[in-house]
Design a protein around this motif. Structure first.
Motif, PDB file in Angstrom:
ATOM      1  N   ALA B 208       0.827  -1.214   0.000  1.00  0.00           N
ATOM      2  CA  ALA B 208       0.000   0.000   0.000  1.00  0.00           C
ATOM      3  C   ALA B 208       0.861   1.265   0.000  1.00  0.00           C
ATOM      4  CB  ALA B 208      -0.927  -0.009   1.205  1.00  0.00           C
ATOM      5  N   GLY B 209       2.181   1.111   0.001  1.00  0.00           N
ATOM      6  CA  GLY B 209       3.031   2.283  -0.158  1.00  0.00           C
ATOM      7  C   GLY B 209       3.757   2.743   1.086  1.00  0.00           C
ATOM      8  N   HIS B 210       3.630   2.006   2.197  1.00  0.00           N
ATOM      9  CA  HIS B 210       4.326   2.422   3.411  1.00  0.00           C
ATOM     10  C   HIS B 210       5.801   2.031   3.376  1.00  0.00           C
ATOM     11  CE1 HIS B 210       0.706   3.736   5.562  1.00  0.00           C
ATOM     12  NE2 HIS B 210       0.107   2.848   4.799  1.00  0.00           N
ATOM     13  N   SER B 211       6.595   2.863   4.047  1.00  0.00           N
ATOM     14  CA  SER B 211       8.029   2.586   4.146  1.00  0.00           C
ATOM     15  C   SER B 211       8.263   1.368   5.035  1.00  0.00           C
ATOM     16  CB  SER B 211       8.741   3.804   4.752  1.00  0.00           C
ATOM     17  OG  SER B 211      10.042   3.452   5.142  1.00  0.00           O
ATOM     18  N   ILE B 212       9.392   0.695   4.852  1.00  0.00           N
ATOM     19  CA  ILE B 212       9.747  -0.408   5.751  1.00  0.00           C
ATOM     20  C   ILE B 212      10.318   0.117   7.072  1.00  0.00           C
ATOM     21  CG2 ILE B 212      10.125  -2.160   3.979  1.00  0.00           C
ATOM     22  CD1 ILE B 212      13.167  -1.547   4.244  1.00  0.00           C
ATOM     23  N   ARG B 213      10.671   1.394   7.127  1.00  0.00           N
ATOM     24  CA  ARG B 213      11.275   1.943   8.357  1.00  0.00           C
ATOM     25  C   ARG B 213      10.289   1.845   9.507  1.00  0.00           C
ATOM     26  NH1 ARG B 213      13.837   6.636   5.055  1.00  0.00           N
ATOM     27  NH2 ARG B 213      15.819   5.668   4.452  1.00  0.00           N
ATOM     28  N   GLY B 214      10.705   1.216  10.563  1.00  0.00           N
ATOM     29  CA  GLY B 214       9.852   1.068  11.743  1.00  0.00           C
ATOM     30  C   GLY B 214       8.812  -0.035  11.584  1.00  0.00           C
ATOM     31  N   LEU B 215       8.703  -0.559  10.384  1.00  0.00           N
ATOM     32  CA  LEU B 215       7.686  -1.576  10.085  1.00  0.00           C
ATOM     33  C   LEU B 215       8.310  -2.970   9.941  1.00  0.00           C
ATOM     34  CD1 LEU B 215       4.725  -2.261   9.190  1.00  0.00           C
ATOM     35  CD2 LEU B 215       5.441  -1.717   6.848  1.00  0.00           C
ATOM     36  N   TYR B 216       9.503  -2.999   9.393  1.00  0.00           N
ATOM     37  CA  TYR B 216      10.115  -4.294   9.062  1.00  0.00           C
ATOM     38  C   TYR B 216      11.614  -4.196   9.296  1.00  0.00           C
ATOM     39  CZ  TYR B 216      11.091  -8.515   6.302  1.00  0.00           C
ATOM     40  OH  TYR B 216      11.515  -9.749   5.865  1.00  0.00           O
TER      41      TYR B 216
ATOM     42  N   GLN C  73      21.297  -2.948   3.655  1.00  0.00           N
ATOM     43  CA  GLN C  73      20.262  -3.548   2.809  1.00  0.00           C
ATOM     44  C   GLN C  73      18.970  -2.754   2.945  1.00  0.00           C
ATOM     45  OE1 GLN C  73      17.876  -6.672   4.125  1.00  0.00           O
ATOM     46  NE2 GLN C  73      18.110  -7.958   2.279  1.00  0.00           N
ATOM     47  N   ARG C  74      18.547  -2.488   4.156  1.00  0.00           N
ATOM     48  CA  ARG C  74      17.291  -1.781   4.386  1.00  0.00           C
ATOM     49  C   ARG C  74      17.396  -0.318   3.924  1.00  0.00           C
ATOM     50  NH1 ARG C  74      14.271  -5.548   7.580  1.00  0.00           N
ATOM     51  NH2 ARG C  74      15.192  -7.471   6.781  1.00  0.00           N
ATOM     52  N   LYS C  75      18.544   0.292   4.214  1.00  0.00           N
ATOM     53  CA  LYS C  75      18.773   1.667   3.790  1.00  0.00           C
ATOM     54  C   LYS C  75      18.748   1.754   2.258  1.00  0.00           C
ATOM     55  CE  LYS C  75      22.316   5.122   4.761  1.00  0.00           C
ATOM     56  NZ  LYS C  75      23.235   4.842   3.645  1.00  0.00           N
ATOM     57  N   GLY C  76      19.414   0.825   1.629  1.00  0.00           N
ATOM     58  CA  GLY C  76      19.446   0.819   0.166  1.00  0.00           C
ATOM     59  C   GLY C  76      18.048   0.706  -0.429  1.00  0.00           C
ATOM     60  N   VAL C  77      17.209  -0.113   0.188  1.00  0.00           N
ATOM     61  CA  VAL C  77      15.855  -0.310  -0.326  1.00  0.00           C
ATOM     62  C   VAL C  77      15.051   0.993  -0.242  1.00  0.00           C
ATOM     63  CG1 VAL C  77      13.661  -1.456   0.241  1.00  0.00           C
ATOM     64  CG2 VAL C  77      15.761  -2.801   0.010  1.00  0.00           C
ATOM     65  N   GLU C  78      15.312   1.804   0.770  1.00  0.00           N
ATOM     66  CA  GLU C  78      14.587   3.072   0.894  1.00  0.00           C
ATOM     67  C   GLU C  78      15.231   4.189   0.074  1.00  0.00           C
ATOM     68  OE1 GLU C  78      11.717   3.798   2.165  1.00  0.00           O
ATOM     69  OE2 GLU C  78      11.294   1.864   3.107  1.00  0.00           O
ATOM     70  N   GLU C  79      16.505   4.029  -0.278  1.00  0.00           N
ATOM     71  CA  GLU C  79      17.214   5.139  -0.931  1.00  0.00           C
ATOM     72  C   GLU C  79      17.415   4.965  -2.435  1.00  0.00           C
ATOM     73  OE1 GLU C  79      20.820   5.909   1.205  1.00  0.00           O
ATOM     74  OE2 GLU C  79      19.728   6.631   2.963  1.00  0.00           O
ATOM     75  N   ALA C  99      17.432 -10.784  -0.955  1.00  0.00           N
ATOM     76  CA  ALA C  99      16.278  -9.998  -0.492  1.00  0.00           C
ATOM     77  C   ALA C  99      15.048 -10.867  -0.692  1.00  0.00           C
ATOM     78  CB  ALA C  99      16.133  -8.698  -1.276  1.00  0.00           C
ATOM     79  N   GLY C 100      13.896 -10.412  -0.158  1.00  0.00           N
ATOM     80  CA  GLY C 100      12.683 -11.207  -0.271  1.00  0.00           C
ATOM     81  C   GLY C 100      11.496 -10.367  -0.673  1.00  0.00           C
ATOM     82  N   GLY C 101      10.328 -10.992  -0.593  1.00  0.00           N
ATOM     83  CA  GLY C 101       9.110 -10.387  -1.113  1.00  0.00           C
ATOM     84  C   GLY C 101       8.801  -9.010  -0.557  1.00  0.00           C
ATOM     85  N   ILE C 102       8.959  -8.810   0.726  1.00  0.00           N
ATOM     86  CA  ILE C 102       8.580  -7.518   1.324  1.00  0.00           C
ATOM     87  C   ILE C 102       9.476  -6.402   0.809  1.00  0.00           C
ATOM     88  CG2 ILE C 102       8.522  -6.237   3.500  1.00  0.00           C
ATOM     89  CD1 ILE C 102       7.467  -8.856   4.828  1.00  0.00           C
ATOM     90  N   LEU C 103      10.783  -6.614   0.834  1.00  0.00           N
ATOM     91  CA  LEU C 103      11.702  -5.552   0.379  1.00  0.00           C
ATOM     92  C   LEU C 103      11.546  -5.292  -1.122  1.00  0.00           C
ATOM     93  CD1 LEU C 103      15.009  -6.223   2.346  1.00  0.00           C
ATOM     94  CD2 LEU C 103      13.027  -4.844   2.984  1.00  0.00           C
ATOM     95  N   LEU C 104      11.318  -6.338  -1.879  1.00  0.00           N
ATOM     96  CA  LEU C 104      11.181  -6.154  -3.327  1.00  0.00           C
ATOM     97  C   LEU C 104       9.862  -5.440  -3.643  1.00  0.00           C
ATOM     98  CD1 LEU C 104      12.738  -9.589  -4.286  1.00  0.00           C
ATOM     99  CD2 LEU C 104      13.749  -7.346  -4.761  1.00  0.00           C
ATOM    100  N   THR C 105       8.830  -5.742  -2.863  1.00  0.00           N
ATOM    101  CA  THR C 105       7.568  -5.013  -3.029  1.00  0.00           C
ATOM    102  C   THR C 105       7.773  -3.530  -2.710  1.00  0.00           C
ATOM    103  OG1 THR C 105       6.278  -6.974  -2.459  1.00  0.00           O
ATOM    104  CG2 THR C 105       5.171  -4.848  -2.220  1.00  0.00           C
ATOM    105  N   ARG C 106       8.561  -3.260  -1.677  1.00  0.00           N
ATOM    106  CA  ARG C 106       8.844  -1.868  -1.315  1.00  0.00           C
ATOM    107  C   ARG C 106       9.560  -1.157  -2.474  1.00  0.00           C
ATOM    108  NH1 ARG C 106       7.401   2.815   0.347  1.00  0.00           N
ATOM    109  NH2 ARG C 106       9.035   4.087   1.244  1.00  0.00           N
ATOM    110  N   LEU C 107      10.532  -1.828  -3.058  1.00  0.00           N
ATOM    111  CA  LEU C 107      11.251  -1.230  -4.199  1.00  0.00           C
ATOM    112  C   LEU C 107      10.275  -0.955  -5.343  1.00  0.00           C
ATOM    113  CD1 LEU C 107      14.501  -3.401  -4.119  1.00  0.00           C
ATOM    114  CD2 LEU C 107      14.423  -0.909  -3.880  1.00  0.00           C
TER     115      LEU C 107
END
Lengths: 236, 236, 236, 236, 236, 236
Positions: B208-216, C73-79, C99-107
């Motif tokens: 749904a578009g939320h950041s992973i920060r603080g979530l995962y 890894q997490r920083k890269g996914v957000e940046e 990486a897995g489903g959640i991080l790839l969905t975030r990307l």
């Protein structure tokens, strides 16, 4: 094992033995991977006594595992009969040691004929000067527990992609290790011993400048006569 | 096996299970190599029943070997209990088949939960449409006798570089196969089932578009409250 | 990146791009190993944003590592900037997930153009139906911490044995992934786009039964005239 | 080739053929590595026409090499007889393509029965929907010149670690490719065709819930009678 | 071959030769895999005479094959011209021997300059003390027939992933083997001989404690003057 | 580094160090691949200074690259502090050299403690007689530019599949190389030194014919008393 067979096998190269076995239909008897650590070690001949490793598991394979007197690696080292060869199935993985200097010294002291793994041994600088044949694929400092779990002894195993049944006759020279099925050992030794005489003659002829044509293989009857004379002269 | 555990494991991915096992110190529980042949097959859960291969030997491994009713491959196929998973140690070698369509159909007919090898299966075009989970490393037409000798059943083995003890719980999904040590199965299933709920929530939020920060991972208490509400709403 | 270049690259195959790069002296630009997980995913074009893994260390790579908001890894996914491609150097090791489903969905949600690793991704059953291009060498359930340590982002890396500098243009189709050095992207796109027109003509002729002699390569002037007419007719 | 043999081979699986060949002492006839790209392609049967690659050399293997009408890859594509199978020795190296969409389309258009390499083909997204059987080890975008030098045609080669002599009969199904020595093709086809009947019967029985004991292999005379009746009924 | 070129190549290391070839655009001229068996053997220089193996076939590759005086391995051993290097394409497979002590002794006796395989030789304990250079990847006791079929001589081959054309100049030292395209041999030898002088000077300076800055590569004119003086002094 | 720690580590084998690290939970600290080139070289102990290679690119990695005084390989060779170990991440690829005789001589002359790569070094015949420890996976004549691009120094790297952080303590003996995390070096050295005393005693006992039961591990109190006496006698 038959002592006459042992004596003959001490005088036949692994190269010759693979050819004798090939004549009987065996294509896969030379262990792929294991190399002799100390090139000055004596030849190795003896029946196989086996140890099998599976991959380690973190909760089982801690240093405490060795406190169990029934731990198969330690038990195997004390139970492998004198004159036998200690053969280890490490799944071809040399990333942790199959055994090290202390256990291999114990095997030597107990009169075991040699040790073979398709993984690696540790303490290889010591093994390199030990007057006893050890064969492995690569030096490997880490203790076996890091990747290997000793699970049982004296079952049929694979080692270097070759089937090894307990009691099969293992022969090692500076080239590597051959496994001879137990029931064929006497016949293979006899034929290999005989073939070695012929090869020594051929090698001598070739070194002296003769062509291999008609000599190797020996299709020319003249060469067969020369061989007969050569054998007589040398009493072989 | 515990039927509640079985039900839970049918709903947890192998990815989640490896994380739960990693928390308990297990790094090596995902079989390297085996892949699901039929992506539409049902999930696989059940205790391991094992078959071990060593390299074949030309005089032993002829087609006549199958005439022996005690041949371990054929015997294993008839004796693997319903609900179990048939796990084969093929030394990671897919150059000859670990089993083929007829034997795998027999296992399915007998109520076995699935079959896994770190080598290859044959008759893969048939397996690809069979409503039953089979996992292997590569298609392999040749009969096992060409390279493999079935030597015993239900001993501890390695499969895909992972230790598999008889009775360990094997779980397979579209990603691959995990082996859970038997004594941990209930606890791992429970924790994995719980973790799946959280991951479903996280996945939904991220989609749904939320950041992973603080979530995962869920370090932000706001997310924990949202999760609690989400669970209530869905009754999970 | 240049939007005209992006549009052209969306219409040129990786096979054609490797040939255009070969003409300029580049032999090593197709990533060895990574395959498209979802064959129905859209084409992938964008500048590289990199993540580098080194081997994991037991005291550093625990699940707590993810609590650190600066974990690469997490920083890269957000940046990773929208429009870029997330490229991971996993040393070619798919034994744990990059990486897995959640991080790839975030990307995907962040507008990133796709993700590539020379290791493996986890949650592959989900990735196989995700409308977004992901490329890897093998499915891999275990969390990265088991074998990988994310160490830094956006440095030059190797991926699939190919050098990838941040900003290089990554192009992926159903065959795999090509890395185009940044300064050549516009020229390579233009030439590749042009070459695609010619290849489409050749393919059509060959499918219609014409010989490749004089056509591929186009050494016969008659074919060049036919090509000119064909292009005019189609406005290409 | 014998058209009756061709018809029979179109109906026998590669798995069955390897068993028939094993009975005659052939252990190494299934190509290791090559997989069918388009699972919906027709079966492949035909005599081998071979192309051999050696490693490329920078001064010889430039794009200009294709200007030579005698370039063995291009020449082979035009000369491979209709009904034959185009078999490429790429030394098992898929890092550059053995051939691509245009050349393979040309082979198809010329009536060639299929193409096999132990390396990789390029333009695989096109090959995946082409109604013609192509077998390779991995998708490979780069042109062959980057690593391969086409050196000669129709000499004996190795492909997938199997010896392939021009004229040997290549058979491919969804599992992979078998090479049948030319002089054995008729006998192997006949025996394989017969064995397929038996296996279909056994598979049907096993699917219906019967044990493999006495059935596979068929040591129980009752099963032989049932088979006889089943054949009569179906006219096989 | 040009005797001045031979003399020069006897004095240039394979490391230096690869750099000279790299300057001309050749990246792939050092054979990957083959190592010198006897470190005390003389340097090896000579034109390539090639032997090619394909995989063995059970009905063709029996010991009787050697009875045929036209068997390519035996024929090659008698026909390789004195001064040449015997180079064997074993497809990088050392699981069976490319040749053994008797044939290699025959080559030595015939004045051949050395032997190279990307597989293995047998009788390695003998080769290790033979005053003649042999290069291989691993010791291999089994006769070639087990996996290799000698198919032809003096065609272009691959050896250690490098293209080797008959007549190319092979150079071997304690590091390994380089293949120099025939038409470049004189130029490469001359430049390599010259570069060796410079490197000897640099090595001497570095061993004496000088920095590599400005020296290697020699960008500082002072070093060039020192080099000029050093050469004059030594008459090089 | 702590000089007492250095002295102790000079007397402890890599085998013992891996066991001490395993007790602390470290399973992956022995570099897989690198071997000592000169068996007569002194032991190697020192903090890691790292160099990282990525794959080469044809336009960047020409011989001119070395003209840049900031080229990371050349810069690293001049900047690696005396007493440190020069550790190179070559991605495990020995097909081109990580460094050669001149640069390694410069490192030795500068007082560096040794050099390690998971690729290959060139000029190995010289390195084999150099009184300084160098470790690599295979001899490799070609200049690094052919496959490697030196990209940066003193970042965390992987070498031989082990994580190496700048400042970690590298220890090398005739078996291979261990990497000790910096913060553990003093403790590991102390414990390893102590464990070496015990192992020397055990080895002596075993060589004298005693069983390993109760001795290795030392579960029998009698052995502990004997050890105490042995230590007193020798002042260890």
């Amino acid at each position: 094992m038959n002592q006459d067979t042992r004596q003959k096998l001490l005088a036949v190269s692994t190269a010759t033995l693979t050819t004798v076995l090939f004549k009987r239909g065996f294509r896969n008897c030379f262990l792929q991977g294991p190399r002799l650590i100390n090139p000055a070690a004596p030849r190795m001949v003896g029946p196989a006594f086996t140890l099998r490793y599976i991959p380690a598991r973190e909760d089982l394979d801690t240093l405490d595992a060795f406190l169990d007197p029934a731990h198969p690696q330690r038990k195997g080292v004390e139970e492998c009969p004198p004159g036998c060869v200690f053969v280890v199935d490490s799944r071809g993985d040399p990333k942790a040691a199959s055994a090290g200097g202390i256990l291999l010294t114990r095997l030597m002291a107990r009169g075991v004929a040699g040790a073979v793994t398709d993984g690696g041994f540790r303490d290889t600088p010591d093994l390199a000067v030990m007057p006893w044949p050890t064969y492995h694929a690569a030096p490997s400092a880490p203790t076996n527990l890091i990747r290997h779990h000793a699970v049982d002894t004296n079952l049929p195993i694979g080692c270097g992609e070759v089937p090894v049944y307990p009691g099969d006759i293992m022969v090692g020279d500076g080239e590597g290790v051959v496994c001879i099925p137990a029931h064929l050992a006497d016949a293979v030794a006899a034929e290999g011993f005989e073939q070695t005489v012929v090869e020594d003659f051929v090698q001598e002829r070739v070194a002296a400048g003769h062509s291999i044509r008609g000599l190797y293989p020996m299709t020319d009857p003249v060469n067969r006569e020369l061989l007969a004379a050569w054998r007589k002269e040398r009493g072989r």
